[in-house]
Design a protein around this motif. Structure first.
Motif, short mmCIF file in Angstrom:
data_model
loop_
_atom_site.label_atom_id
_atom_site.label_comp_id
_atom_site.label_asym_id
_atom_site.label_seq_id
_atom_site.Cartn_x
_atom_site.Cartn_y
_atom_site.Cartn_z
N UNK A 1 0.82 -1.21 0.00
CA UNK A 1 0.00 0.00 0.00
C UNK A 1 0.85 1.25 0.00
N UNK A 2 2.06 1.16 0.54
CA UNK A 2 2.88 2.36 0.64
C UNK A 2 4.37 2.05 0.62
N UNK A 3 5.13 3.10 0.31
CA UNK A 3 6.58 3.01 0.28
C UNK A 3 7.14 4.32 0.82
N UNK A 4 8.15 4.22 1.67
CA UNK A 4 8.87 5.39 2.16
C UNK A 4 10.29 5.28 1.63
N UNK A 5 10.68 6.25 0.82
CA UNK A 5 12.02 6.28 0.23
C UNK A 5 12.88 7.30 0.95
N UNK A 6 13.85 6.82 1.73
CA UNK A 6 14.71 7.71 2.51
C UNK A 6 16.17 7.30 2.33
N UNK A 7 16.58 7.13 1.09
CA UNK A 7 17.96 6.76 0.83
C UNK A 7 18.88 7.96 1.08
N UNK A 8 20.18 7.74 1.00
CA UNK A 8 21.15 8.76 1.41
C UNK A 8 21.19 10.00 0.53
N UNK A 9 20.74 9.90 -0.72
CA UNK A 9 20.80 11.09 -1.57
C UNK A 9 19.55 11.17 -2.44
#
Length: 169
Positions: free
Chosen positions: A21-29
């Motif tokens: 249902x969802x995705x959180x994208x918090x990669x380094x750049x």
């Protein structure tokens, strides 16, 4: 959890992104967040995606890549610090409410077709009397109406932002 490269379609597939249902994208750049959003969106068109942006100009690119929301923690942090100086009690209340540390909470509810208050004005719905809830805002088609007037007519799909105790909610 699935260990792997979040920019990889194979890794996202192993994480069952097609059913997510969802995705959180918090990669380094920002570039990796853009690529992750593009890849995830191509694998699940209905996915709700939130991504982090470090640079203000990256926010637009991440939205163009398919994110539903973009968060810049530096902007949020700066605003929060300023509000803590100017309005510390309000910040403390919202913090406690969002953590669930207080009986009073903010929550949201989607109105369904044929629901008990769908089609009524806020006055007719009388949400405060019926459930003890205050309607703080209504989101309709992406636009948020804060402190809606009593003659505002509710429609299916509206999201009510309500304020009350957990039992009332």
């Amino acid at each position: 959890f699935v260990s792997g490269d979040a920019t990889s379609g194979e890794t996202l597939a192993r994480a069952n992104i097609a059913a997510a249902r969802g995705l959180v994208a918090v990669l380094n750049d920002d570039a990796h967040n853009v690529y992750t959003v593009l890849t995830a969106r191509s694998l699940n068109a209905d996915l709700f995606i939130v991504a982090r942006a470090a640079e203000p100009e990256a926010e637009r690119r991440i939205l163009q890549a398919g994110a539903d929301r973009v968060v810049n923690p530096y902007n949020i942090g700066g605003n929060r610090l300023a509000h803590m100086v100017v309005k510390p009690t309000i910040v403390s209340f919202f913090d406690a409410s969002l953590r669930g540390d207080t009986e009073l909470q903010l929550d949201q509810a989607v109105l369904r077709e044929g629901g008990p208050i769908t089609g009524q004005t806020l006055s007719e719905a009388d949400v405060r009397r019926r459930w003890g809830l205050g309607v703080v805002a209504v989101q309709r088609e992406g636009a948020v109406l804060q402190n809606p007037p009593s003659d505002f007519r509710l429609a299916a799909g509206d999201v009510l932002i309500v304020f009350g105790t957990l039992a009332q909610i």
